[in-house]
Design a protein around this motif. Structure first.
Motif, PDB file in Angstrom:
ATOM      1  N   ALA A 216      11.046  -3.888  -0.756  1.00 19.09           N
ATOM      2  CA  ALA A 216      10.130  -3.371   0.267  1.00 19.09           C
ATOM      3  C   ALA A 216       8.699  -3.275  -0.258  1.00 19.09           C
ATOM      4  O   ALA A 216       7.922  -2.441   0.201  1.00 19.09           O
ATOM      5  CB  ALA A 216      10.614  -2.004   0.752  1.00 19.09           C
TER       6      ALA A 216
ATOM      7  N   PHE B  49      14.445   3.552   3.447  1.00 18.63           N
ATOM      8  CA  PHE B  49      15.725   2.914   3.084  1.00 18.63           C
ATOM      9  C   PHE B  49      16.496   3.811   2.114  1.00 18.63           C
ATOM     10  O   PHE B  49      17.711   3.989   2.264  1.00 18.63           O
ATOM     11  CB  PHE B  49      15.489   1.546   2.426  1.00 18.63           C
ATOM     12  CG  PHE B  49      15.229   0.428   3.395  1.00 18.63           C
ATOM     13  CD1 PHE B  49      16.183   0.060   4.348  1.00 18.63           C
ATOM     14  CD2 PHE B  49      14.041  -0.300   3.355  1.00 18.63           C
ATOM     15  CE1 PHE B  49      15.954  -0.982   5.238  1.00 18.63           C
ATOM     16  CE2 PHE B  49      13.796  -1.340   4.243  1.00 18.63           C
ATOM     17  CZ  PHE B  49      14.755  -1.676   5.191  1.00 18.63           C
TER      18      PHE B  49
ATOM     19  N   ALA C 125      13.779   1.141   9.392  1.00 23.83           N
ATOM     20  CA  ALA C 125      14.749   0.920   8.308  1.00 23.83           C
ATOM     21  C   ALA C 125      16.178   0.954   8.862  1.00 23.83           C
ATOM     22  O   ALA C 125      17.025   0.151   8.455  1.00 23.83           O
ATOM     23  CB  ALA C 125      14.566   1.973   7.220  1.00 23.83           C
TER      24      ALA C 125
ATOM     25  N   LEU D 178       8.530   2.171   4.041  1.00 33.72           N
ATOM     26  CA  LEU D 178       9.843   1.584   4.363  1.00 33.72           C
ATOM     27  C   LEU D 178      10.812   1.739   3.194  1.00 33.72           C
ATOM     28  O   LEU D 178      11.994   2.053   3.399  1.00 33.72           O
ATOM     29  CB  LEU D 178       9.678   0.106   4.748  1.00 33.72           C
ATOM     30  CG  LEU D 178       9.185  -0.091   6.181  1.00 33.72           C
ATOM     31  CD1 LEU D 178       8.701  -1.515   6.416  1.00 33.72           C
ATOM     32  CD2 LEU D 178      10.284   0.259   7.185  1.00 33.72           C
TER      33      LEU D 178
END
Ligand SMILES: NC(=O)c1ccc[n+]([C@@H]2O[C@H](COP(=O)([O-])OP(=O)(O)OC[C@H]3O[C@@H](n4cnc5c(N)ncnc54)[C@H](OP(=O)(O)O)[C@@H]3O)[C@@H](O)[C@H]2O)c1
Length: 231
Positions: A74, A23, A203, A19
């Motif tokens: 994250a 992002f 995301a 993740l």
């Protein structure tokens, strides 16, 4: 991220994860994102929850740069080579619980301590990735003691820090955010490839949720679809 100022600055912690990397990719492709930095255990500015000093040092290294309009944490663990989520009380051990709380609770709490002061005063959001299984009200299945409890405790820390933050940074938003089930290293032993969404899709969903948050939403626990989750 239309609600953030033109030329906004973003920081993703745990950028080596599924993740976190997603992002970073999405923010790099966002036209009015002026910069996005990714930190992880092997980045040039190193950040490792097993080494407390690295948290303050990473924040210090970034303090001379621009203020951040968006910070996403994250990081997190559910299992590793030796740790497996517990099915029953008999599976609990001091060492495993300590490792889960270090990665999911204490490390993220210290991130809030050191990185919240780096937020821009005009408009800023800090999101801490949590998990719906950390919801006490929603716990119907049991199991996964340490992971659940470490995320419940994280949620409490987010809520508490948001109350304090609102006194000094009225335009900032601090939330706990549930990504949904995502195909990643973390979910793989639990059929993550089959039941999880691709990290980029998750995301994208979460950036859309964050974009809509206002200071009134600070201290909340949100799902990837924007819904408020029970504590
Ligand atoms: N995937 C899901 O289905 C799911 C569902 C609910 C919630 N979440 C939450 O979403 C977040 C991201 O998960 P993910 O699926 O992207 O997992 P992931 O791919 O395993 O990424 C985890 C990240 O956390 C970092 N990390 C672990 N321990 C650390 C430590 N001691 N110090 C610093 N960094 C550490 C990892 O760094 P290294 O690369 O160095 O190991 C990696 O960057 C986690 O908080 C997780 O609990 C995920």
């Amino acid at each position: 991220m239309d609600s953030l100022p033109e030329q906004f600055h973003a920081l993703v912690i745990g950028a080596s994860g599924a993740l976190g990397a997603a992002f970073v990719d999405l923010l790099r492709d966002t036209p009015h994102c002026a910069s996005v930095q990714g930190l992880h255990r092997n980045s040039s500015i190193r950040l490792d929850f097993a080494d407390e000093n690295t948290i303050a040092e990473a924040a210090q290294a970034l303090a001379g740069g621009p203020r951040f309009h968006l910070i996403i944490n994250a990081t997190g663990i559910l299992h590793d080579g030796t740790i497996k989520p517990e099915k029953r009380l008999a599976d609990l051990s001091y060492a495993n619980m300590q490792a889960l709380f270090q990665a999911n609770t204490i490390g993220p709490a210290l991130l809030m301590r050191h990185f919240l002061p780096l937020l821009d005063g005009e408009r800023a959001i800090m999101a801490m990735l949590s998990a719906k299984v950390g919801s006490i009200g929603d716990n119907r299945l049991g199991g996964w003691y340490s992971y659940r409890a470490s995320k419940s405790a994280l949620n409490m820390l987010v809520r508490t820090a948001a109350i304090e933050l609102a006194r000094s940074q009225k335009n900032s938003v601090l939330v706990a955010l549930h990504p949904g089930t995502v195909n990643s290293r973390l979910s793989r032993p639990f059929h993550g490839e089959v039941i999880g969404r691709p990290a980029h899709v998750a995301a994208r969903d979460m950036l859309d949720v964050l974009d809509k948050l206002t200071p009134n939403d600070t201290g909340s626990f949100r799902s990837y679809d924007g819904a408020s989750l029970p504590w």
